[in-house]
Scaffold this motif. Structure first.
Motif, PDB file in Angstrom:
ATOM      1  N   VAL A  22       0.830  -1.199   0.000  1.00 55.06           N
ATOM      2  CA  VAL A  22       0.000   0.000   0.000  1.00 55.06           C
ATOM      3  C   VAL A  22       0.864   1.249   0.000  1.00 55.06           C
ATOM      4  CG1 VAL A  22      -1.738   1.279   1.308  1.00 55.06           C
ATOM      5  CG2 VAL A  22      -1.848  -1.212   1.195  1.00 55.06           C
ATOM      6  N   THR A  23       1.900   1.267   0.839  1.00 50.27           N
ATOM      7  CA  THR A  23       2.682   2.482   0.998  1.00 50.27           C
ATOM      8  C   THR A  23       3.748   2.676  -0.060  1.00 50.27           C
ATOM      9  OG1 THR A  23       4.301   1.439   2.435  1.00 50.27           O
ATOM     10  CG2 THR A  23       2.399   2.443   3.502  1.00 50.27           C
ATOM     11  N   LYS A  24       4.235   1.589  -0.649  1.00 51.87           N
ATOM     12  CA  LYS A  24       5.311   1.653  -1.630  1.00 51.87           C
ATOM     13  C   LYS A  24       6.588   2.224  -1.021  1.00 51.87           C
ATOM     14  CE  LYS A  24       2.806   0.251  -5.108  1.00 51.87           C
ATOM     15  NZ  LYS A  24       2.918  -1.059  -5.639  1.00 51.87           N
ATOM     16  N   LEU A  25       6.740   2.086   0.307  1.00 58.79           N
ATOM     17  CA  LEU A  25       7.951   2.515   0.988  1.00 58.79           C
ATOM     18  C   LEU A  25       8.600   1.304   1.640  1.00 58.79           C
ATOM     19  CD1 LEU A  25       6.809   5.739   2.895  1.00 58.79           C
ATOM     20  CD2 LEU A  25       8.086   5.609   0.769  1.00 58.79           C
ATOM     21  N   ASP A  54       8.744   5.064  -4.068  1.00 59.93           N
ATOM     22  CA  ASP A  54       8.479   4.590  -5.427  1.00 59.93           C
ATOM     23  C   ASP A  54       7.591   5.559  -6.206  1.00 59.93           C
ATOM     24  OD1 ASP A  54       9.974   2.332  -5.005  1.00 59.93           O
ATOM     25  OD2 ASP A  54       8.258   1.035  -4.590  1.00 59.93           O
ATOM     26  N   ASP A  55       6.972   6.498  -5.482  1.00 60.09           N
ATOM     27  CA  ASP A  55       6.070   7.464  -6.098  1.00 60.09           C
ATOM     28  C   ASP A  55       6.784   8.817  -6.184  1.00 60.09           C
ATOM     29  OD1 ASP A  55       4.051   9.176  -6.878  1.00 60.09           O
ATOM     30  OD2 ASP A  55       2.641   8.573  -5.299  1.00 60.09           O
ATOM     31  N   ALA A  56       7.228   9.210  -7.370  1.00 63.89           N
ATOM     32  CA  ALA A  56       7.977  10.457  -7.552  1.00 63.89           C
ATOM     33  C   ALA A  56       7.159  11.688  -7.155  1.00 63.89           C
ATOM     34  CB  ALA A  56       8.437  10.581  -8.999  1.00 63.89           C
ATOM     35  N   SER A  57       5.833  11.588  -7.205  1.00 60.28           N
ATOM     36  CA  SER A  57       4.994  12.729  -6.831  1.00 60.28           C
ATOM     37  C   SER A  57       4.793  12.826  -5.309  1.00 60.28           C
ATOM     38  CB  SER A  57       3.628  12.630  -7.527  1.00 60.28           C
ATOM     39  OG  SER A  57       2.921  11.493  -7.050  1.00 60.28           O
ATOM     40  N   ASP A  58       5.257  11.819  -4.562  1.00 58.64           N
ATOM     41  CA  ASP A  58       5.130  11.811  -3.102  1.00 58.64           C
ATOM     42  C   ASP A  58       6.458  11.335  -2.489  1.00 58.64           C
ATOM     43  OD1 ASP A  58       3.882  12.123  -0.634  1.00 58.64           O
ATOM     44  OD2 ASP A  58       2.937  10.145  -0.676  1.00 58.64           O
ATOM     45  N   PRO A  59       7.497  12.202  -2.571  1.00 57.47           N
ATOM     46  CA  PRO A  59       8.829  11.799  -2.106  1.00 57.47           C
ATOM     47  C   PRO A  59       8.915  11.713  -0.572  1.00 57.47           C
ATOM     48  CG  PRO A  59       8.840  14.105  -2.684  1.00 57.47           C
ATOM     49  CD  PRO A  59       7.477  13.576  -3.052  1.00 57.47           C
ATOM     50  N   ILE A  60       9.985  11.094  -0.111  1.00 62.57           N
ATOM     51  CA  ILE A  60      10.253  11.016   1.328  1.00 62.57           C
ATOM     52  C   ILE A  60      10.445  12.431   1.865  1.00 62.57           C
ATOM     53  CG2 ILE A  60      11.862  10.179   3.103  1.00 62.57           C
ATOM     54  CD1 ILE A  60      10.363   7.913   1.754  1.00 62.57           C
ATOM     55  N   VAL A  61       9.728  12.750   2.946  1.00 62.76           N
ATOM     56  CA  VAL A  61       9.852  14.053   3.605  1.00 62.76           C
ATOM     57  C   VAL A  61      10.856  13.962   4.746  1.00 62.76           C
ATOM     58  CG1 VAL A  61       8.600  15.777   4.960  1.00 62.76           C
ATOM     59  CG2 VAL A  61       7.496  14.703   2.994  1.00 62.76           C
ATOM     60  N   ALA A 134      10.315   5.804   7.498  1.00 58.88           N
ATOM     61  CA  ALA A 134      10.306   6.928   6.564  1.00 58.88           C
ATOM     62  C   ALA A 134       8.863   7.392   6.414  1.00 58.88           C
ATOM     63  CB  ALA A 134      10.861   6.485   5.210  1.00 58.88           C
ATOM     64  N   TYR A 135       8.692   8.644   6.054  1.00 58.15           N
ATOM     65  CA  TYR A 135       7.338   9.131   5.783  1.00 58.15           C
ATOM     66  C   TYR A 135       7.349  10.144   4.644  1.00 58.15           C
ATOM     67  CZ  TYR A 135       8.462  13.319   8.588  1.00 58.15           C
ATOM     68  OH  TYR A 135       9.027  14.471   9.077  1.00 58.15           O
ATOM     69  N   THR A 136       6.199  10.224   3.981  1.00 56.42           N
ATOM     70  CA  THR A 136       5.993  11.194   2.913  1.00 56.42           C
ATOM     71  C   THR A 136       4.893  12.150   3.395  1.00 56.42           C
ATOM     72  OG1 THR A 136       4.237   9.970   1.786  1.00 56.42           O
ATOM     73  CG2 THR A 136       6.524   9.401   1.190  1.00 56.42           C
ATOM     74  N   LYS A 137       4.445  13.044   2.532  1.00 51.50           N
ATOM     75  CA  LYS A 137       3.344  13.942   2.924  1.00 51.50           C
ATOM     76  C   LYS A 137       2.060  13.178   3.182  1.00 51.50           C
ATOM     77  CE  LYS A 137       4.996  18.104   0.659  1.00 51.50           C
ATOM     78  NZ  LYS A 137       4.765  19.115  -0.350  1.00 51.50           N
ATOM     79  N   SER A 138       1.897  12.037   2.515  1.00 52.93           N
ATOM     80  CA  SER A 138       0.618  11.336   2.626  1.00 52.93           C
ATOM     81  C   SER A 138       0.660  10.035   3.432  1.00 52.93           C
ATOM     82  CB  SER A 138       0.074  11.038   1.228  1.00 52.93           C
ATOM     83  OG  SER A 138       0.979  10.218   0.522  1.00 52.93           O
ATOM     84  N   ILE A 139       1.820   9.429   3.612  1.00 53.43           N
ATOM     85  CA  ILE A 139       1.860   8.128   4.285  1.00 53.43           C
ATOM     86  C   ILE A 139       3.089   7.950   5.166  1.00 53.43           C
ATOM     87  CG2 ILE A 139       0.499   6.822   2.594  1.00 53.43           C
ATOM     88  CD1 ILE A 139       3.115   5.987   1.269  1.00 53.43           C
TER      89      ILE A 139
END
Length: 152
Positions: A22-25, A54-61, A134-139
């Motif tokens: 789900v997270t692709k992290l 894995d999602d270039a539009s939601d990088p690691i923050v 790790a976390y992104t803006k959404s996950i």
């Protein structure tokens, strides 16, 4: 200043955290722990490998470094010795929960995505469990494999 190296000898018999579909992290990998003494106190430098989304539009923050103080579990054992009931009290470290963190609320240290090291003040004779995510803006990604340490 005294520097202590804590080598990570981790048993992989329970398996590593898996990447989340789900997270692709991926879960970060703890690579090095270094204990240091300075001015009468102790600190632990924690290092880990960077994670890439894995999602270039939601990088690691950034990263969340979760640190629990692991409390020992007290138990009482009764046994007969020479016909007399005797009481023995034991303290044991609780087993590691590979799916969740240790019991209680962790101290959470936040670092930016370009930082894979953090320093945390620790106490002698206290058991700690460390897990990073790790976390992104959404996950939030999965927690890293748990590592426990104790000085003294």
């Amino acid at each position: 200043m005294k520097v202590f190296c804590v080598f990570l000898l981790v048993s992989f018999s329970y398996g590593l955290p898996t990447d989340s579909e789900v997270t692709k992290l991926s879960a970060p990998n703890l690579t090095h722990l270094t204990a240091m003494e300075s001015d009468g106190g102790y600190s632990e430098v924690i290092n880990w490998d960077a994670v890439v989304s894995d999602d270039a539009s939601d990088p690691i923050v950034g990263y969340k470094v979760n640190i629990w103080e692991v409390k020992k579990i007290k138990s009482t054992k009764y046994s007969y010795v020479n016909g007399t009931l005797q009481k023995t009290e034991e303290e044991k470290e609780p087993p590691i929960d590979f799916d969740n963190g240790a019991e209680g609320t962790p101290t959470v240290l936040l670092t930016p995505a370009n930082q894979t090291e953090v320093t945390y003040n620790i106490k002698l004779h206290v058991n700690y469990e460390i897990r990073i995510q790790a976390y992104t803006k959404s996950i939030d990604g999965p927690l890293s494999y748990p590592v426990r340490l104790r000085l003294g």
